[in-house]
Scaffold this active site. Sequence first.
Site, PDB file in Angstrom:
ATOM      1  N   PHE A 126       0.844  -1.194   0.000  1.00  0.00           N
ATOM      2  CA  PHE A 126       0.000   0.000   0.000  1.00  0.00           C
ATOM      3  C   PHE A 126       0.880   1.245   0.000  1.00  0.00           C
ATOM      4  O   PHE A 126       1.944   1.271   0.637  1.00  0.00           O
ATOM      5  CB  PHE A 126      -0.918  -0.002   1.223  1.00  0.00           C
ATOM      6  N   ASP A 203       1.327  -5.582   7.934  1.00  0.00           N
ATOM      7  CA  ASP A 203       0.201  -4.670   7.770  1.00  0.00           C
ATOM      8  C   ASP A 203      -1.058  -5.529   7.649  1.00  0.00           C
ATOM      9  O   ASP A 203      -1.192  -6.325   6.718  1.00  0.00           O
ATOM     10  CB  ASP A 203       0.402  -3.817   6.515  1.00  0.00           C
ATOM     11  N   TYR A 228     -11.407   0.585  10.078  1.00  0.00           N
ATOM     12  CA  TYR A 228     -12.629   1.054   9.411  1.00  0.00           C
ATOM     13  C   TYR A 228     -13.034   0.175   8.237  1.00  0.00           C
ATOM     14  O   TYR A 228     -14.047   0.440   7.593  1.00  0.00           O
ATOM     15  CB  TYR A 228     -12.482   2.505   8.934  1.00  0.00           C
ATOM     16  N   LYS A 229     -12.281  -0.868   7.954  1.00  0.00           N
ATOM     17  CA  LYS A 229     -12.658  -1.788   6.887  1.00  0.00           C
ATOM     18  C   LYS A 229     -13.516  -2.907   7.472  1.00  0.00           C
ATOM     19  O   LYS A 229     -14.690  -2.717   7.753  1.00  0.00           O
ATOM     20  CB  LYS A 229     -11.406  -2.335   6.197  1.00  0.00           C
ATOM     21  N   ARG A 377     -12.568  -3.693  -7.561  1.00  0.00           N
ATOM     22  CA  ARG A 377     -12.415  -4.636  -6.452  1.00  0.00           C
ATOM     23  C   ARG A 377     -13.788  -4.912  -5.860  1.00  0.00           C
ATOM     24  O   ARG A 377     -14.529  -3.972  -5.542  1.00  0.00           O
ATOM     25  CB  ARG A 377     -11.483  -4.078  -5.375  1.00  0.00           C
TER      26      ARG A 377
END
Length: 403
Positions: A126, A203, A228-229, A377
């Site tokens: 990322f 991560d 928050y995912k 995605r």
Amino acid sequence: MTTTPDAVTLDAVDPLAAFPAKFVRSPEVRAYLDGNSLGRPTTASAEQLASFVSEQWGGRLIRGWDEAWYELPLTLGDRLGAATLGAAPGQTFIGDSTTVVLYKLIRAALTARPDRSEIVIDTGNFPTDRYLVEGIADELGKTLRWIDPPIDGGVTADHVRAALSENTALVVISHVAYRSGYLADMPGITALTHDAGALVLWDLCHSAGVVETQLDDWGVDLAAGCTYKYLNGGPGSPALGYVRAEHIETMTQPIQGWMGSSSPFEMGPGYAPHHGIRRFISGTPSIVGSLAMQDMLGLIEEAGISAIRAKSVALTEYALVLVDELLVPLGVTVSSPRDAAERGSHVTIDHESFANVNAELWKQGIIPDFRRPHSIRLGLSPLSTTFAEVQLGVEAIHAQMVK
């Protein structure tokens, strides 16, 4: 229309079928397929956030710190560690943004290997992870060893083995690759890194809450991730950090804030780190940002991470069946692993028309995720996503492409 098993039937026999109703569902959103970017709020959170303002914040005011808030980053961290990470108490904390937690842990790891000069990271990681490591390397005079994984895969044990040397201080890898959804071999890569005398930082942004993880048993040194995912903490909810017990008292984190000091309310003239994992906390934690995460953890604890992972696999398998039948004949490429053991909870597909297709889908209340230059995605959050949403989403992509 697809000839695959009907989504209504799959939803009817889903062992977790009762859970989607526990999330806020707007009538404007017909299918939400972006849980890997931002999870839906739970209905419990909608109620708790409202009552918090009047009863806790408004009612208890500053007394709230003594009654619960001061300990929340650690009590919530322990709960998160037990429910999703395979981490014993006293090693996980909540606070700061993911970027800040990553920075603190990367710098802390490098202080523990002062005589080593190299950091291993991959080009597919990322952007935040790559940018941070580049900046820290410039700051400290470290050398970067880059791994270049395939676009539809991720970092393998063989990649890491080839990059390691006697100079490696730290390896930084995402457990699930943000683009392809590739699920890396955490225990294998961790063991390889330790054999070389280096430390590893994982991560967990795209795996926490959907992939069974055993940080303690696998010997992981450090981990960080957002909430928050798949942990549904809400936009900008505070990040998680994990430091293996044996490292806590020996590592030095660089952001010395008052909440991580040995006597935070003494307001003393100099900094001394608190004992235990609290030393990795810096400033005042976000209490409001931690509320929704607690409600989601309640659902995860109720369902169990093994059942959540099984639903994740079932959803992504179903998505691939639909994509193969409806989209691959139109030139769509699957850019995620076919093997469920190597795949997280999202499926990436590519086609040059997808920027326009995604924009049209959003207008229809069908919300996947778009990544430039031409990737969609399908982020499938097991407790909130139904098979019907997956079917509707893939069929809508097909409809736009044959218009």
